[in-house]
Design an enzyme around this catalytic site. Structure first.
Site, PDB file in Angstrom:
ATOM      1  N   ASN A 164       0.778  -0.999   0.022  1.00 16.01           N
ATOM      2  CA  ASN A 164      -0.027   0.077   0.012  1.00 16.01           C
ATOM      3  C   ASN A 164       0.877   1.230  -0.114  1.00 16.01           C
ATOM      4  O   ASN A 164       0.381   2.342   0.440  1.00 16.01           O
ATOM      5  CB  ASN A 164      -0.926  -0.120   1.086  1.00 16.01           C
ATOM      6  CG  ASN A 164      -0.127  -0.193   2.630  1.00 16.01           C
ATOM      7  OD1 ASN A 164       0.690  -0.085   2.421  1.00 16.01           O
ATOM      8  ND2 ASN A 164      -1.073  -0.326   3.485  1.00 16.01           N
ATOM      9  N   GLU A 222       9.365   6.682  15.901  1.00 15.78           N
ATOM     10  CA  GLU A 222       9.930   6.209  14.479  1.00 15.78           C
ATOM     11  C   GLU A 222      11.019   7.126  14.162  1.00 15.78           C
ATOM     12  O   GLU A 222      12.098   6.603  13.234  1.00 15.78           O
ATOM     13  CB  GLU A 222       8.682   6.065  13.734  1.00 15.78           C
ATOM     14  CG  GLU A 222       7.669   4.929  14.056  1.00 15.78           C
ATOM     15  CD  GLU A 222       6.532   5.058  13.274  1.00 15.78           C
ATOM     16  OE1 GLU A 222       6.165   5.851  12.492  1.00 15.78           O
ATOM     17  OE2 GLU A 222       5.524   4.082  13.588  1.00 15.78           O
TER      18      GLU A 222
HETATM   19  P1  IDP Z   1      -1.169   1.357   8.478  1.00 10.98           P
HETATM   20  O1  IDP Z   1      -0.059   1.208   7.575  1.00 10.98           O
HETATM   21  O2  IDP Z   1      -2.353   1.928   7.586  1.00 10.98           O
HETATM   22  O3  IDP Z   1      -0.960   2.109   9.847  1.00 10.98           O
HETATM   23  P2  IDP Z   1      -1.194  -1.107   9.954  1.00 10.98           P
HETATM   24  O4  IDP Z   1      -2.396  -1.740  10.770  1.00 10.98           O
HETATM   25  O5  IDP Z   1      -0.249  -0.313  11.120  1.00 10.98           O
HETATM   26  O6  IDP Z   1      -1.542  -0.168   8.910  1.00 10.98           O
HETATM   27  O7  IDP Z   1      -0.314  -2.081   9.309  1.00 10.98           O
HETATM   28  C1  IDP Z   1       1.059  -1.825   8.846  1.00 10.98           C
HETATM   29  C2  IDP Z   1       1.110  -2.558   7.493  1.00 10.98           C
HETATM   30  O8  IDP Z   1       1.035  -3.854   7.510  1.00 10.98           O
HETATM   31  C3  IDP Z   1      -0.002  -1.930   6.711  1.00 10.98           C
HETATM   32  O9  IDP Z   1       0.373  -0.864   5.948  1.00 10.98           O
HETATM   33  C4  IDP Z   1       0.034  -3.222   5.660  1.00 10.98           C
HETATM   34  O10 IDP Z   1       1.235  -2.766   4.709  1.00 10.98           O
HETATM   35  C5  IDP Z   1       0.309  -4.368   6.301  1.00 10.98           C
HETATM   36  N1  IDP Z   1      -0.845  -5.035   6.943  1.00 10.98           N
HETATM   37  C6  IDP Z   1      -1.737  -4.547   7.570  1.00 10.98           C
HETATM   38  N2  IDP Z   1      -2.762  -5.465   7.776  1.00 10.98           N
HETATM   39  C7  IDP Z   1      -2.497  -6.556   6.549  1.00 10.98           C
HETATM   40  C8  IDP Z   1      -3.068  -7.686   6.301  1.00 10.98           C
HETATM   41  O11 IDP Z   1      -4.334  -7.868   6.912  1.00 10.98           O
HETATM   42  N3  IDP Z   1      -2.652  -8.416   5.566  1.00 10.98           N
HETATM   43  C9  IDP Z   1      -1.416  -7.903   4.809  1.00 10.98           C
HETATM   44  N4  IDP Z   1      -0.741  -7.020   5.200  1.00 10.98           N
HETATM   45  C10 IDP Z   1      -1.359  -6.082   6.086  1.00 10.98           C
END
Ligand code: IDP
Ligand code: MG
Length: 160
Positions: free
Chosen positions: A112, A126
């Site tokens: 993403n 961070e």
């Molecule tokens: P964020 O980046 O929007 O803060 P977080 O929950 O902190 O989201 O998760 C960190 C990163 O982990 C996400 O940006 C994404 O790349 C990955 N991630 C989060 N949830 C999933 C999942 O269910 N499947 C695969 N990758 C995930």
């Protein structure tokens, strides 16, 4: 003035989207005060994604974050932690609102394109994790009085 931490992920670097993302940051009126390209390793990712280390997708996530070098940045602006999180959009690109970076530029939950700190407290942690203080160029942009009205600015800002 607030600071936030950003990673342009391999899904941004490899797809040639660095300029698009940095351009949007600049056009919004947010100031880039530190930027470097680096190769992440598993130790750094275990720290950075400690909140996800027990999740089944963590190994795949870590692998994807090491697939190419990334670009780490520190951004500065009033309320920039919240403002930039809103610019980034929801975690899953397929659910992110149009107009956001993820909503306009990606289709994936994992790949993403950007990381952004989710709180002022985490931004501080961070920034310290990825940058030495000497790498942060905390300068005052010359167009500051066109980015903000005087009454929005901390009166002490000019005395720095
Ligand atoms: P964020 O980046 O929007 O803060 P977080 O929950 O902190 O989201 O998760 C960190 C990163 O982990 C996400 O940006 C994404 O790349 C990955 N991630 C989060 N949830 C999933 C999942 O269910 N499947 C695969 N990758 C995930
Ligand atoms: Mg997060």
């Amino acid at each position: 003035m607030e600071q936030t931490f950003v990673i342009l992920k391999p899904s941004c670097v490899a797809r040639g989207l660095m300029g698009e993302v940095i351009g949007r940051i600049e056009r919004r009126g947010i100031t880039v005060i530190a930027m470097k390209m680096m190769q992440l390793d598993i130790e750094k990712l275990r720290e950075h994604y400690a909140h996800l280390a027990d999740r089944p997708f963590f190994p795949g996530l870590a692998e994807s974050m090491m697939a190419t070098p990334v670009v780490c940045m520190v951004l500065k602006g009033i309320d920039v932690v919240r403002v930039f999180r809103e610019m980034v959009g929801s975690t899953n690109g397929r659910n992110a609102a149009p107009g956001t970076l993820r909503g306009d530029l990606c289709m994936s939950n994992q790949a993403n394109i950007v990381h952004a700190s989710d709180s002022i407290e985490n931004a501080k942690i961070e920034i310290a994790r990825f940058f030495d203080p000497s790498e942060i160029c905390d300068y005052t942009p010359q167009n500051l009085s066109f980015l903000y009205a005087n009454d929005e600015l901390d009166p002490d800002y000019y005395k720095k």
